[in-house]
Write an enzyme that holds these catalytic residues in place. Structure first.
Site, PDB file in Angstrom:
ATOM      1  N   LEU A 279     -29.544  59.869  20.772  1.00 49.96           N
ATOM      2  CA  LEU A 279     -29.670  58.465  21.153  1.00 49.96           C
ATOM      3  C   LEU A 279     -30.275  58.425  22.546  1.00 49.96           C
ATOM      4  CD1 LEU A 279     -26.167  57.044  20.072  1.00 49.96           C
ATOM      5  CD2 LEU A 279     -28.331  56.876  18.821  1.00 49.96           C
ATOM      6  N   ASP A 280     -31.110  57.431  22.806  1.00 49.53           N
ATOM      7  CA  ASP A 280     -31.641  57.260  24.157  1.00 49.53           C
ATOM      8  C   ASP A 280     -30.493  57.074  25.142  1.00 49.53           C
ATOM      9  OD1 ASP A 280     -34.271  57.416  23.267  1.00 49.53           O
ATOM     10  OD2 ASP A 280     -34.410  55.256  22.938  1.00 49.53           O
ATOM     11  N   ARG A 281     -30.755  57.403  26.384  1.00 44.45           N
ATOM     12  CA  ARG A 281     -29.703  57.341  27.405  1.00 44.45           C
ATOM     13  C   ARG A 281     -29.081  55.955  27.496  1.00 44.45           C
ATOM     14  NH1 ARG A 281     -29.503  56.128  32.889  1.00 44.45           N
ATOM     15  NH2 ARG A 281     -31.746  55.785  33.002  1.00 44.45           N
ATOM     16  N   THR A 283     -28.939  53.699  25.181  1.00 37.88           N
ATOM     17  CA  THR A 283     -28.441  53.235  23.882  1.00 37.88           C
ATOM     18  C   THR A 283     -27.015  53.721  23.668  1.00 37.88           C
ATOM     19  OG1 THR A 283     -30.692  53.344  22.998  1.00 37.88           O
ATOM     20  CG2 THR A 283     -28.901  53.236  21.399  1.00 37.88           C
TER      21      THR A 283
END
Length: 564
Positions: A279-281, A283
């Site tokens: 997951l993106d930071r 998110t």
């Protein structure tokens, strides 16, 4: 007859190879153990093909005799009898098979003034983080944030191809401009810059291929939200957590201890995890790890076969259309350093299904089903449709033009777009939202056109850009992302498992006279800088399903806080 003839030919080939090996050993005083093992194995297996039991016995005797006379076996026998290698026994000078002493480092005769460069070491891609890494420093909690005491850390890299023939001073001037040349000169005098494990005092030393460089820095990590990691499932095969926004999954860029991998290791003693997806930071939501290699392979195959269903929710600007909306625009990576992507015909195929859940007059809650796993896929497709995520620092930026990239209309080259994005965040003092250093982008384009030398990893001496090259669904064992190890730590003992507020926001004993970051007082990040309105709600497979609660910003009664 055919097998016997083949055996005789192999025997002749083996004799020829042994002659060359003897000459190699005399010249280099090094035993090619792996080569010897493969030769003997090939020789024995071919001999066993013969039907006669007498011939089988002869083959075994020949192979045994060859192994007993080989340098590798002699060395192994010496190790077995004495309990240690022959070269480790006291009062015995190290010699070659022919009784000649080693001539210089590595058995190679060096010319006057020539530096010895050891061969590059093999990486172990399965290595994971251990308690030694977790003990480098500790956390403290302040103002609802998780913070890390500064600590000393070794950035490592092998010499890149474009550095060969240049001096260390030239490389620092051209590619590591986060600090001044005066800083690097002072760091060298302090013994913090090492070349092949030897401290370098003179930065005029010229780099050669396979040079291994280390730079010890005083490292400061940005704070993240102080919300604890909630473990949803831990059954011995998979570990599922509810990841808070602002925390990266694994060490990357400026983050190491403030990552999911390190928090799990430090607070729960959980290590040896395999990343199934990322997951993106910024998110939040369901994050799945495999506990075992077998489970990791199984889940990885499900990913490749597209048998895993991921469901996200997000809050977007404007009134999203009702009903189901499918976007199949291909996505191209513009910058690997910050993971910047855009819709482009030359990009990779992808497909996202959207469905509006609610609209409050200004913004919409949208359900998202990414059927492929491209970097920033949901965010890019929403921008293309004209409904960027409400607080997306990249794809909601005005750097994309008056229409902010709707319909793929940008009107700028990739370089111009990248520069505009950086300048916008620099003017707002929010470059940290892009996970790049102040001068990171200017260096990127000059680097991508050249092939690097032999590297031991992806990290550089003082680089701080997050590596987004891996796609979301790529399974990589944790621990491969960074090969760096830390040195001594100057931080007070602190309990990692508790959630107590720190009484002193300036921890004693953590300052460094060379560190410019120690002299700065940075304001704490706000919620809008730490949380993006994108949440992984559900992760579903053929025989499992993991889900989390809706975040507050996705509920019907949510009211956006006044940003003024």
């Amino acid at each position: 007859m055919h097998v016997s003839l083949l055996f005789r030919r192999l025997k002749n080939i083996k004799s020829l190879i042994w002659g060359r090996i003897d000459r190699y050993v005399v010249k280099t005083n090094q035993y090619p153990v792996c080569l010897l093992y493969n030769i003997n194995r090939l020789f024995v297996s071919s001999r066993r093909r013969q039907s006669s039991s007498a011939m089988e016995q002869a083959a075994a005797a020949t192979a045994t005799s060859a192994e007993l006379n080989s340098p590798a076996t002699v060395e192994k026998a010496a190790t077995t009898e004495s309990g240690k290698r022959k070269s480790d026994e006291p009062d015995q000078p190290e010699t070659s098979r022919r009784g000649k002493r080693r001539r210089g480092a590595g058995g190679k005769r060096l010319r006057p003034g020539e530096r010895y460069i050891p061969p590059p070491q093999k990486r172990n891609p399965g290595v994971s983080f251990s308690q030694e890494h977790f003990d480098e420093t500790s956390y403290y909690f302040e103002g609802g944030l998780r913070k890390v005491y500064p600590y000393y850390f070794d950035f490592k890299t092998y010499c890149k191809g474009r550095w060969v023939g240049k001096s260390l001073l030239e490389v620092f001037k051209s590619e590591f401009r986060a600090e001044s040349i005066e800083y690097y000169q002072r760091a060298a005098k302090e013994g913090r810059i090492r070349l092949n494990e030897t401290p370098v005092e003179d930065l005029s030393v010229v780099l050669r291929n396979n040079d291994h460089m280390k730079n010890t820095v005083h490292r400061h990590e940005p704070p993240v939200v102080g919300k604890p990691l909630e473990v949803l499932v831990d059954d011995g095969e998979v570990l599922v957590v509810d990841k808070p926004a602002s925390i990266p999954v694994h060490p990357c860029g400026r983050f190491r201890h403030n990552t999911v991998i390190f928090i799990l290791g430090k607070e729960r003693g959980i290590s040896e995890l395999h990343t199934v997806h990322r997951l993106d930071r910024l998110t939040s939501g369901v994050l799945l790890f495999a506990r075992t290699l077998e489970t990791s392979k199984k889940l990885d195959q499900l990913v490749r076969d597209r048998q895993l269903e991921k469901e996200y929710v997000c809050r977007v600007e404007g009134e999203f259309p009702e009903g189901e909306l499918i976007c199949e625009e291909p996505i191209l990576v513009v910058s690997f350093k910050i993971g910047l992507c855009r819709v482009d015909p030359k990009g990779k195929e992808c497909r996202t299904v959207f469905h509006r859940l609610s609209f409050n007059g200004k913004t919409s809650i949208v359900r998202c089903l990414p059927l492929t796993g491209r970097t920033h896929q949901i965010r890019v497709h929403l921008q293309y449709l004209g409904f960027p995520i409400l607080n997306d620092p990249i794809y909601g930026s005005s750097a994309w033009g008056p229409h902010r990239g709707k319909g793929g209309l940008v009107g700028k080259s990739d370089e111009e777009l990248l520069q505009a994005l950086v300048e916008e965040h620099r003017s707002q003092e929010s470059l940290h939202l892009l996970d790049i250093p102040d001068n990171g982008i200017e260096q990127e384009h000059s680097k991508t056109s050249e092939k690097p030398g032999k590297l031991d990893g992806t990290c550089e001496l003082n680089a701080s850009g997050e590596n987004h090259q891996a796609q979301i669904d790529t399974q990589v064992p944790t621990g491969c992302t960074e090969i760096n190890t830390s040195t001594s730590v100057e931080s007070p003992t602190k309990t990692n498992g508790g959630q107590s507020e720190a009484t002193d926001s300036t921890p004693p004993g953590t300052g460094d006279p060379l560190c410019s970051e120690c002299k700065l007082v940075r304001p704490d990040p706000t919620d809008s800088e730490l949380i993006m309105y994108l949440h992984a709600l559900r992760y579903k497979g053929p025989d499992f399903e993991y889900s989390t609660r809706l975040p507050d910003w996705a509920k019907d009664d949510w009211v956006e806080a006044d940003q003024g």
